[in-house]
Design a protein around this motif. Structure first.
Motif, mmCIF file in Angstrom:
data_model
loop_
_atom_site.group_PDB
_atom_site.id
_atom_site.type_symbol
_atom_site.label_atom_id
_atom_site.label_comp_id
_atom_site.label_asym_id
_atom_site.label_seq_id
_atom_site.Cartn_x
_atom_site.Cartn_y
_atom_site.Cartn_z
ATOM 1 N N ARG A 77 -1.107 -30.908 32.527
ATOM 2 C CA ARG A 77 -0.264 -30.814 31.332
ATOM 3 C C ARG A 77 -1.089 -31.126 30.092
ATOM 4 N NH1 ARG A 77 5.006 -30.120 32.482
ATOM 5 N NH2 ARG A 77 5.622 -30.534 34.631
ATOM 6 N N ASN A 78 -0.720 -30.477 28.985
ATOM 7 C CA ASN A 78 -1.426 -30.731 27.739
ATOM 8 C C ASN A 78 -0.782 -31.887 27.001
ATOM 9 O OD1 ASN A 78 0.926 -29.692 26.622
ATOM 10 N ND2 ASN A 78 0.051 -27.686 26.189
ATOM 11 N N ALA A 79 -1.227 -32.138 25.772
ATOM 12 C CA ALA A 79 -0.726 -33.283 25.003
ATOM 13 C C ALA A 79 0.752 -33.155 24.664
ATOM 14 C CB ALA A 79 -1.549 -33.441 23.720
ATOM 15 N N ARG A 80 1.285 -31.945 24.673
ATOM 16 C CA ARG A 80 2.711 -31.736 24.380
ATOM 17 C C ARG A 80 3.565 -31.794 25.636
ATOM 18 N NH1 ARG A 80 0.052 -27.921 21.313
ATOM 19 N NH2 ARG A 80 0.518 -26.283 22.835
ATOM 20 N N GLY A 81 2.956 -32.072 26.784
ATOM 21 C CA GLY A 81 3.706 -32.150 28.027
ATOM 22 C C GLY A 81 3.959 -30.815 28.688
ATOM 23 N N GLU A 82 3.329 -29.733 28.217
ATOM 24 C CA GLU A 82 3.534 -28.409 28.788
ATOM 25 C C GLU A 82 2.569 -28.193 29.947
ATOM 26 O OE1 GLU A 82 2.616 -26.157 25.370
ATOM 27 O OE2 GLU A 82 4.625 -26.299 24.484
ATOM 28 N N ALA A 83 3.061 -27.573 31.017
ATOM 29 C CA ALA A 83 2.215 -27.289 32.176
ATOM 30 C C ALA A 83 1.163 -26.247 31.799
ATOM 31 C CB ALA A 83 3.064 -26.785 33.339
ATOM 32 N N ILE A 84 -0.107 -26.537 32.125
ATOM 33 C CA ILE A 84 -1.199 -25.601 31.825
ATOM 34 C C ILE A 84 -1.957 -25.207 33.080
ATOM 35 C CG2 ILE A 84 -1.508 -26.410 29.457
ATOM 36 C CD1 ILE A 84 -3.801 -28.142 30.428
ATOM 37 N N ASP A 198 1.706 -25.571 43.837
ATOM 38 C CA ASP A 198 2.885 -24.897 43.305
ATOM 39 C C ASP A 198 2.543 -23.465 42.896
ATOM 40 O OD1 ASP A 198 4.653 -26.974 43.612
ATOM 41 O OD2 ASP A 198 4.237 -27.827 41.636
ATOM 42 N N THR A 199 3.585 -22.664 42.819
ATOM 43 C CA THR A 199 3.424 -21.297 42.312
ATOM 44 C C THR A 199 4.218 -21.097 41.030
ATOM 45 O OG1 THR A 199 5.246 -20.554 43.728
ATOM 46 C CG2 THR A 199 3.017 -20.364 44.624
ATOM 47 N N ALA A 200 4.623 -22.201 40.385
ATOM 48 C CA ALA A 200 5.401 -22.101 39.144
ATOM 49 C C ALA A 200 4.530 -21.537 38.023
ATOM 50 C CB ALA A 200 5.956 -23.461 38.755
ATOM 51 N N SER A 201 5.160 -20.821 37.109
ATOM 52 C CA SER A 201 4.429 -20.254 35.979
ATOM 53 C C SER A 201 4.048 -21.352 35.003
ATOM 54 C CB SER A 201 5.287 -19.204 35.267
ATOM 55 O OG SER A 201 6.471 -19.788 34.764
ATOM 56 N N TYR A 202 2.977 -21.133 34.237
ATOM 57 C CA TYR A 202 2.525 -22.111 33.262
ATOM 58 C C TYR A 202 1.858 -21.393 32.095
ATOM 59 C CZ TYR A 202 -1.879 -21.373 35.800
ATOM 60 O OH TYR A 202 -2.967 -20.801 36.413
ATOM 61 N N ALA A 203 1.722 -22.110 30.982
ATOM 62 C CA ALA A 203 1.111 -21.535 29.784
ATOM 63 C C ALA A 203 -0.399 -21.429 29.975
ATOM 64 C CB ALA A 203 1.421 -22.403 28.569
ATOM 65 N N SER A 204 -0.936 -20.303 29.575
ATOM 66 C CA SER A 204 -2.375 -20.083 29.716
ATOM 67 C C SER A 204 -2.899 -19.402 28.458
ATOM 68 C CB SER A 204 -2.671 -19.205 30.940
ATOM 69 O OG SER A 204 -4.044 -18.915 31.044
#
Length: 418
Positions: A77-84, A198-204
């Motif tokens: 996760r990045n500093a904003r808590g979003e999965a990366i 996991d196979t969940a989508s994340y921001a890239s």
């Protein structure tokens, strides 16, 4: 990549390897023609005694992190808590293989045979794993087996390796003491690596298309003062300091309690003005002045410079007391701005008497109305009302309006009747 069901899938795979290796000339013949049972359960659940049937039991007694793959991936996760990313969880599984039997040599025969099967299969081919999972989903199907059969163990990028593991006599004694059951001939193995991902989508981020360099002086905003301090809910803050503006006034933001930055109402080189957000709760809060940076090759604003946090106090406001007159032992409802969170500490003041209220259950949404219960022994009369939220106390004001029924009295107030 495997799912969390892969841990159970490995136990099912080991059981399948032994079951599939049974032949008419193997231990079934040596044990009188009866096929020995092969189970995967806790040793204390195995039926033992003078007439115990010859069988093998596989028990996973410990799961440890694989040190080689533990730090393989970047933070998830990045500093904003979003999965990366979806970093893998790599595990080593530790098993005990135990042989049972009432016959004089049954345990020795079974244990030696099981060790030979695992010795011949140090690396389990993917085809074998697929066959084991298929067999689990088609023969003697159970709800657990149906779940495990879809664990995708055969598709993970690491092979499944079966390695003998040497336990000392003391370690074996401690394990069997913990099982609180009769000891039987035992050996141990480590199975690695089981990769759960996991196979969940994340921001890239997209690949870099063009490179740009922007040189800026390292001059962060500096806050010298905030006024008024304390500030009432719904009020406007004036922030004084320096280096507030960059290339454009739109690149200046104000962040409250490290939340996303908000554009100020007015922007000058040394002065900012911004209304206190309605969502900010009463108490001691902080704010920062941020400047964004826009690169020549991209119109998007990026995080740039930020000031140190500046604390200020946000006072609650009692907007209404309903009803304005209550009998002793009864309650009045107070409307409060901003809304009070469940984790905040609240104290009412009726005159000079402090009346703390019980904390609400954590997780409840903020409320804008609270009940003030007047003690049954409280003195009658008209009393000014205040509220304190996390140490920030509301204000009372003297009514100086000529002709007002409350002229010369402190407001807001609550009348207490007999």
């Amino acid at each position: 990549m495997s799912s969390y069901l892969a841990v159970g899938g490995v136990s099912a795979l080991l059981r399948w390897l032994l079951s599939n290796a049974l032949t008419p000339n193997g231990p079934t013949t040596l044990l009188g023609g009866g096929s020995p049972g092969i189970t995967a359960t806790s040793p204390d659940l195995v039926q033992t005694g003078a007439d115990e049937a010859p069988h093998l039991n596989i028990f996973m007694y410990y799961a440890s992190l694989n040190p080689a793959l533990r730090n393989e991936s970047e933070p998830s996760r990045n500093a904003r808590g979003e999965a990366i990313s979806n970093p893998p969880l790599a595990l080593n599984l530790h098993y005990l293989v135990t042989a049972y039997g009432a016959g004089q040599f049954d345990p020795e025969i079974l244990l030696g045979w099981a060790m030979k099967v695992f010795h011949d299969t140090p690396v389990v081919p993917r085809a074998m794993i697929e066959s084991a999972m298929t067999d689990l989903s088609t023969n003697n199907v159970t709800p657990e087996g149906q779940l495990i059969s879809g664990c995708l163990l055969a598709t993970q990028f690491e092979h499944i390796r079966i390695t003998p593991e040497a336990l000392t006599t003391e370690e074996i004694y401690r394990l069997w003491t913990a099982f609180q059951t009769s000891y039987r001939p035992t050996t141990s193995y480590q199975v690695s690596v089981v990769v759960i991902q996991d196979t969940a989508s994340y921001a890239s981020n997209r690949p870099v298309q063009r490179r740009g360099v922007l040189a800026l002086p390292s001059q962060a905003p500096v806050i010298t003062s905030v006024a008024p301090n304390p500030v009432l809910a719904g009020g406007t803050l004036t922030i004084l300091g320096q280096a507030f503006t960059g290339d454009t006034p739109g690149g200046t933001l104000v962040s409250f309690d490290n939340a996303a930055g908000l554009p100020p109402d007015t922007v000058q080189g040394t002065t900012l003005r911004i209304a206190v957000p309605a969502t900010l709760q009463a108490g001691t809060r902080t704010l920062r002045v941020q400047r964004t940076v826009t690169y020549p090759i991209s119109p998007a604003a990026h995080a740039g410079f930020s000031s140190s946090p500046m604390p200020f106090q946000l006072l609650p406001v009692i907007t209404q007391v309903n009803p304005a007159s209550v009998a002793r032992g009864s309650a009045a409802t107070l409307s409060i701005s901003p809304a009070v969170g469940s984790a905040q500490q609240v104290v009412f003041y009726l005159g000079d008497t402090a009346l703390p209220i019980e904390a609400r259950a954590l997780g409840n949404p903020p409320v804008s109305q609270l009940a003030l219960t007047v003690p049954a022994s409280f003195a009658t009369g008209k009393w000014p009302v205040r509220i304190e939220v996390d140490g920030a106390q509301s204000r009372i004001a003297l009514d100086t309006t000529n002709g007002s029924p409350t002229y010369g009295q402190w407001l807001p107030q609550l009348e207490v009747t007999p």
